[in-house]
Design an enzyme around this catalytic site. Structure first.
Site, PDB file in Angstrom:
ATOM      1  N   HIS A 265      -0.599  -1.214  -8.431  1.00  0.00           N
ATOM      2  CA  HIS A 265      -1.690  -0.451  -7.800  1.00  0.00           C
ATOM      3  C   HIS A 265      -2.069   0.743  -8.679  1.00  0.00           C
ATOM      4  CE1 HIS A 265      -1.543  -2.921  -4.310  1.00  0.00           C
ATOM      5  NE2 HIS A 265      -1.922  -2.030  -3.431  1.00  0.00           N
TER       6      HIS A 265
ATOM      7  N   GLN B  55      -9.167   0.730  -3.738  1.00  0.00           N
ATOM      8  CA  GLN B  55      -8.422   1.029  -2.512  1.00  0.00           C
ATOM      9  C   GLN B  55      -8.079   2.515  -2.495  1.00  0.00           C
ATOM     10  OE1 GLN B  55      -5.077  -1.653  -2.249  1.00  0.00           O
ATOM     11  NE2 GLN B  55      -6.392  -3.427  -1.959  1.00  0.00           N
TER      12      GLN B  55
ATOM     13  N   HIS C 132      -6.778  -2.098  -8.795  1.00  0.00           N
ATOM     14  CA  HIS C 132      -6.505  -3.491  -9.171  1.00  0.00           C
ATOM     15  C   HIS C 132      -7.581  -4.457  -8.689  1.00  0.00           C
ATOM     16  CE1 HIS C 132      -4.620  -2.591  -5.345  1.00  0.00           C
ATOM     17  NE2 HIS C 132      -4.680  -3.861  -5.020  1.00  0.00           N
TER      18      HIS C 132
ATOM     19  N   HIS D 245       0.832  -1.195   0.000  1.00  0.00           N
ATOM     20  CA  HIS D 245       0.000   0.000   0.000  1.00  0.00           C
ATOM     21  C   HIS D 245       0.872   1.254   0.000  1.00  0.00           C
ATOM     22  CE1 HIS D 245      -2.912  -3.028   0.968  1.00  0.00           C
ATOM     23  NE2 HIS D 245      -2.524  -3.170   2.203  1.00  0.00           N
TER      24      HIS D 245
ATOM     25  N   TYR E 162      -6.353   5.652  -0.744  1.00  0.00           N
ATOM     26  CA  TYR E 162      -5.280   6.028   0.185  1.00  0.00           C
ATOM     27  C   TYR E 162      -5.268   7.543   0.280  1.00  0.00           C
ATOM     28  CZ  TYR E 162      -3.769   1.307  -0.808  1.00  0.00           C
ATOM     29  OH  TYR E 162      -3.737  -0.056  -0.943  1.00  0.00           O
TER      30      TYR E 162
HETATM   31 CU   LIG Z   1      -2.392  -2.021  -1.493  1.00  0.00          CU
END
Ligand SMILES: [Cu+2]
Ligand SMILES: *[C@@H]1O[C@H](CO)[C@@H](O)[C@H](O)[C@H]1NC(C)=O
Length: 241
Positions: A103, A185, A176, A17, A187
């Site tokens: 990612h 995802q 992904h 991540h 962030y």
């Molecule tokens: Cu990740």
């Protein structure tokens, strides 16, 4: 075969991540994690309706005490957000730093005016977008540029933004696993800033949560097959002076 490769890359990239860990102002590094509310774990937020999409938290508790620094910025300054795999991976030979190459997805930056950039109350803030980069016509993603640029993304603090204190929310979305919702995802981290020499702009704003829906084409997105030819970045249009 294609499906097998995809499944493997999902497993391999599952924990690679990223965290926005440093802000640069006109090419000057402001200090690792200085003025940025960083989480203690680099995991994603996947529920776009949760308050955790504002400035992270929830499954990734914020490091405490929250930073006391407020970064001074002149309206019109050139800023750089720097991302790393973890709080400790900068400068190491971690090949998933600044993020796993797989990612792929967009990068965005938002601002919200606050009375005090040290405020712990982030629910209800009004946000406007000042930067976005998605996928270009050659199929290159913002995340690939970030990876090649060692985690750095350049943008400008619009010159007409009003002076005062703001939270600067830098966000990367990895697609992904986004073919179903929840899956994308997200962030994001918030930097504490003080803008001087500003103008009198009153940009239209959005709320977090609220700006994104699970059904948005930029949140529920098939990254692999058929190979995407376009991508609609979620959220509002970028504010320009
Ligand atoms: Cu990740
Ligand atoms: C913001 O900048 C102005 C102008 O330099 C300064 O007077 C003020 O103290 C700063 N505020 C904070 C919270 O740093």
């Amino acid at each position: 075969m294609k499906n097998i490769l995809v499944a493997c890359s999902l497993l391999a990239g599952a924990s690679a991540h990223t965290i926005f860990t440093q802000l640069w102002v006109n090419g000057v590094a402001q200090g690792h994690t200085k003025g940025i509310r960083v989480p203690t774990y680099d995991g994603p937020i996947t529920d776009v309706t949760s308050n955790d999409v504002i400035c992270n938290g929830g499954p990734n508790p914020l490091r405490t005490p929250l930073p006391k620094d407020i970064i001074n910025i002149k309206a019109g300054d050139k800023l750089t957000a720097e991302w790393h795999h973890t709080l400790d991976s900068a400068g190491t030979n971690d090949n998933a730093d600044p993020i796993d190459k797989g990612h792929l997805g967009p990068i965005m930056v938002y601002l919200a005016r606050v009375d005090d950039a040290l405020t712990t109350k982030v629910a209800g803030l009004k946000w406007f977008k000042i930067y976005e980069d998605g996928m270009d016509s050659k199929g290159q993603w913002a995340v690939t540029k970030l990876y090649n640029n060692k985690g750095k993304v350049d943008f400008t603090l619009p010159s007409c933004v009003q002076s005062g204190q703001y939270l600067l929310r830098a966000e990367l979305i990895a697609l992904h696993a986004a073919s179903n919702y929840p899956g994308a995802q997200l962030y994001m981290e918030c930097a504490q800033i003080n803008v001087t020499s500003g103008g009198s702009a009153t940009p239209p704003t959005v709320s977090f949560p609220g700006a994104y829906k699970g059904s948005d084409p930029g949140i529920k997105f098939q990254l692999y097959w058929p190979t995407p030819t376009s991508y609609v970045i979620p959220g509002p249009t970028v504010f320009k002076c």
